[in-house]
Design a protein around this motif. Structure first.
Motif, short mmCIF file in Angstrom:
data_model
loop_
_atom_site.label_atom_id
_atom_site.label_comp_id
_atom_site.label_asym_id
_atom_site.label_seq_id
_atom_site.Cartn_x
_atom_site.Cartn_y
_atom_site.Cartn_z
N ASP A 64 0.99 -1.13 0.06
CA ASP A 64 -0.04 -0.05 0.02
C ASP A 64 1.02 1.27 0.00
OD1 ASP A 64 -1.75 2.09 0.21
OD2 ASP A 64 -2.62 1.49 2.28
N PRO A 65 0.78 2.13 -1.16
CA PRO A 65 1.71 3.38 -1.15
C PRO A 65 1.51 4.15 -0.20
CG PRO A 65 0.34 3.22 -3.06
CD PRO A 65 0.05 1.78 -2.37
N ASN A 66 0.41 4.37 0.19
CA ASN A 66 -0.16 5.32 1.40
C ASN A 66 0.66 4.90 2.46
OD1 ASN A 66 -2.07 6.78 -0.23
ND2 ASN A 66 -3.47 5.08 -0.07
N LYS A 67 0.99 3.84 2.93
CA LYS A 67 1.50 3.63 4.20
C LYS A 67 3.03 4.16 4.19
CE LYS A 67 -0.98 -0.63 5.57
NZ LYS A 67 -0.80 -2.10 5.77
N ALA A 68 3.42 4.64 3.17
CA ALA A 68 4.85 5.24 3.11
C ALA A 68 4.90 6.64 3.38
CB ALA A 68 5.23 5.03 1.45
N ILE A 69 3.88 7.35 3.52
CA ILE A 69 3.63 8.59 3.81
C ILE A 69 3.55 8.75 5.45
CG2 ILE A 69 2.24 10.73 3.91
CD1 ILE A 69 3.32 10.08 1.19
#
Length: 424
Positions: free
Chosen positions: A214-219
């Motif tokens: 999940d790319p959003n977890k990188a933020i």
């Protein structure tokens, strides 16, 4: 005999830099100090250091490094990288092409060294998932970064130098260097896809774990991300409008850095690791060396020699183009441009050579820097990261074998572009 002393210091410095046995920034800075201590520059006082060191260039570099450092802490670059992996849908060739294009784009608006440092961990993650050496992937990224950095004033250090010396602005670089950058990027992607990427086409099933991330977890923090992006795009807008608002790019970059630190709550000490101090001191040493070459008359002699070709603009431009490309490839793009700037200034002032000559130097230096490990800082950083991650030694000739065919093709495209754009 002052000219001989300066020339010896200059040549010895570059021999040590090319040898790789000493830190290149230490060598350049030490050479600059030797020049100052020798009193080769007459009546020099440290209060006049601003006349030797181009602080417009230094300011842009430090300002952008700080802004990128604050943006890095938000997780933005990991967010982009994971999205690229997901877009590929398990197609390794598509993934690598996306990476090359993304790296080139980021290099245009950050700088090629920073871009490689940011994307290297994701490239290593992909290579480890595929159970292959990261060498080809990261070298491909380095070449794409060098090409992408050609497009703008801030994308590649040689362009910062050219912009500061010539007075050309951010939009001038996009207008002139942009078209050939797109052509060179297309050549780069097609060549790498056919030569390197196609051999990995059957490994897509090994990327499923990465694609499910999940790319959003990188933020780390959306609030910090929005603030950092606002500052970043504000700086880009300032670069675009600097001619209208009458503010130098260095002040825009440093102003953005101040805003980024205030909004993020970061201090200089917390961001010190994001500032590439080696690059800063490397530049400072080179500026002093270049000033000494000018003071003792070496650069004016070369200007006179090349000025004899001024009657035929095309021959002059092509001579300068390939001379600059070869110098950039084997002694480094930044040293080559630093050396060429007073030569070009002498030719434009004394022989009426048109200002278009600056674009010849810009294109040839950025493309030519891909030739060898010593050609660009991104090359040296990329090789160091490969050796550190995979413990495999990458020699000077190994890099040359990988880079030379593509570099020659992009330089040839640049030659054709110059002939078409500046011959009429």
């Amino acid at each position: 005999m002052q000219w001989l002393f300066v020339l010896v210091v200059f040549v010895l410095a570059y021999i040590l830099i090319i040898s790789g046995k000493f830190n290149r920034s230490t060598v350049a800075f030490a050479a600059g100090i030797i020049i100052l201590l020798s009193k080769v520059i007459p009546n020099f006082d440290m209060k006049e250091i601003g006349f030797l060191v181009d602080f417009n260039t230094i300011g842009i570099l430090i300002g952008m490094m700080i802004v990128v450092g604050t943006l890095r802490t938000t997780g933005f670059f990991e967010f982009v990288a994971v999205h690229v992996v997901r877009i590929s849908k398990g197609n390794v060739r598509a993934l690598l092409v996306f990476f090359m294009v993304t790296i080139a784009l980021f290099s245009a608006f950050l700088d090629n060294v920073t871009t490689i440092l940011l994307f290297a961990p994701v490239i290593f993650l992909v290579a480890d998932s595929l159970e292959v050496s990261p060498r080809n992937f990261l070298l491909a990224g380095v070449l794409a970064a060098n090409v992408g950095g050609t497009a703008t004033l801030i994308g590649d250090p040689p362009n910062i130098l050219v912009g500061s010396a010539s007075g050309f602005g951010f939009m001038d670089f996009i207008r002139i260097d942009g078209p050939i950058t797109l052509i060179a990027l297309l050549i780069t992607v097609v060549f790498l896809d056919r030569r390197v990427f196609k051999s990995y086409r059957l490994m897509g099933d090994k990327l499923q774990r990465l694609a499910s991330m999940d790319p959003n977890k990188a933020i780390v923090s959306k609030s910090s991300l929005y603030k950092s992006l606002t500052v970043f795009f504000g700086i880009i807008a300032g670069f675009l409008l600097h001619d209208l608002i009458g503010v130098e790019p260095s002040l825009i970059a440093l102003g953005g850095a101040a805003a980024a630190m205030i909004l993020s709550g970061k201090s200089f000490s917390s961001l010190s690791e994001d500032i590439e101090w080696d690059t800063i001191f490397f530049f400072m040493g080179l500026f002093v060396l270049a000033s000494a070459l000018q003071q003792v008359g070496i650069t004016s002699s070369i200007s006179d020699l090349l000025g004899s070709l001024s009657g035929n603009r095309i021959i002059l431009f092509l001579t300068l183009y390939w001379l600059s490309a070869l110098m950039s490839g084997f002694i480094g793009a930044v040293p080559a441009v630093t050396f060429m700037i007073p030569v070009i200034e002498g030719m434009t002032a004394k022989y009426g050579v048109p200002m278009d000559v600056w674009w010849v130097i810009s294109i040839s230096a950025c493309f030519g820097g891909s030739f060898s490990i010593a050609g660009a800082a991104a090359n040296m950083v990329g090789v160091g990261l490969i050796e550190k991650h995979s413990r495999e030694k990458l020699s000077y000739s190994d890099f040359l074998k990988f880079s030379m065919p593509l570099t020659i093709m992009t330089l040839a495209a640049g030659t054709a572009y110059i002939l078409v754009r500046f011959s009429f």
